[in-house]
Design a protein around this motif. Structure first.
Motif, short mmCIF file in Angstrom:
data_model
loop_
_atom_site.label_atom_id
_atom_site.label_comp_id
_atom_site.label_asym_id
_atom_site.label_seq_id
_atom_site.Cartn_x
_atom_site.Cartn_y
_atom_site.Cartn_z
N TYR A 25 -0.56 3.25 7.59
CA TYR A 25 -0.37 2.20 6.59
C TYR A 25 -0.11 0.83 7.21
CZ TYR A 25 -0.43 5.60 2.85
OH TYR A 25 -0.83 6.56 1.95
N HIS A 49 0.83 -1.20 0.00
CA HIS A 49 0.00 0.00 0.00
C HIS A 49 0.87 1.26 0.00
CE1 HIS A 49 -3.68 2.19 1.88
NE2 HIS A 49 -3.59 2.42 0.59
N VAL A 50 1.97 1.25 0.75
CA VAL A 50 2.89 2.39 0.78
C VAL A 50 3.50 2.59 -0.61
CG1 VAL A 50 5.10 3.24 1.70
CG2 VAL A 50 3.39 2.27 3.24
N THR A 80 2.29 1.66 -3.48
CA THR A 80 1.25 2.09 -4.40
C THR A 80 0.94 3.57 -4.23
OG1 THR A 80 0.27 -0.12 -4.31
CG2 THR A 80 -1.11 1.64 -5.18
N ASP A 81 0.91 4.04 -2.99
CA ASP A 81 0.59 5.43 -2.68
C ASP A 81 1.85 6.28 -2.46
OD1 ASP A 81 -2.04 4.74 -2.78
OD2 ASP A 81 -2.34 4.69 -0.62
N LYS A 82 2.92 5.97 -3.17
CA LYS A 82 4.21 6.64 -2.96
C LYS A 82 4.09 8.16 -3.02
CE LYS A 82 8.81 7.09 -4.98
NZ LYS A 82 9.73 6.59 -6.01
N THR A 83 3.42 8.69 -4.03
CA THR A 83 3.32 10.15 -4.17
C THR A 83 2.54 10.76 -3.01
OG1 THR A 83 1.40 9.90 -5.62
CG2 THR A 83 3.54 10.16 -6.67
N THR A 84 1.50 10.09 -2.55
CA THR A 84 0.72 10.58 -1.42
C THR A 84 1.55 10.57 -0.14
OG1 THR A 84 -1.28 9.70 -2.44
CG2 THR A 84 -1.41 10.26 -0.11
N VAL A 85 2.29 9.49 0.07
CA VAL A 85 3.12 9.38 1.27
C VAL A 85 4.18 10.49 1.28
CG1 VAL A 85 4.81 7.92 2.46
CG2 VAL A 85 2.74 6.90 1.53
N ARG A 107 2.52 13.93 1.92
CA ARG A 107 2.10 14.11 3.31
C ARG A 107 3.30 14.30 4.22
NH1 ARG A 107 -1.40 10.18 5.61
NH2 ARG A 107 -1.40 11.67 7.30
#
Length: 119
Positions: free
Chosen positions: A33, A8-9, A11-16, A19
């Motif tokens: 996460y 999940h981290v 996959t959501d690299k840009t969001t992480v 943030r």
């Protein structure tokens, strides 16, 4: 097959990254996460982000909650910016002596000759 926290981290690299750059702590991101703090810290370092200290995180969160817009904020002091960058660089390089020196110089600068640039 359910995704793990690590998947999940990734996959959501840009969001992480976004943030974290906005002031979210490593601990908060790891809890969200479902991964360990140490793994999240290692992942952010792998992605090329410098791990920040508590003081820098507090400043980021304070700026984010500041009602004054960025256009209205006065420019910062170049000496302060240079000393904060030196401390960050020393921490990333695990040079604790240089990081301490930068913090001492920053505190001394703030107490004596700190003058932010006028707008």
């Amino acid at each position: 097959m359910p995704r793990t926290g690590r998947d999940h981290v990734h996959t959501d690299k840009t969001t992480v990254i976004a943030r974290y750059c906005e002031g979210a702590s490593i601990k908060a991101l790891a809890a969200e996460y479902g991964v360990s703090d140490a793994w999240m810290k290692k992942q952010l370092t792998t992605w090329g982000l410098p791990v920040r200290g508590v003081r820098e995180a507090r400043l980021l969160r304070a700026r984010a909650n500041d009602p004054i817009t960025t256009e209205q904020q006065p420019p910062t002091c170049p000496t302060c910016d240079a000393l904060v960058a030196a401390e960050r660089h020393a921490r990333v390089a695990y040079n604790h002596s240089a990081a301490t020196d930068a913090r001492v110089l920053l505190r001394r600068h703030m107490d004596t000759d700190h003058r932010p640039l006028s707008p």
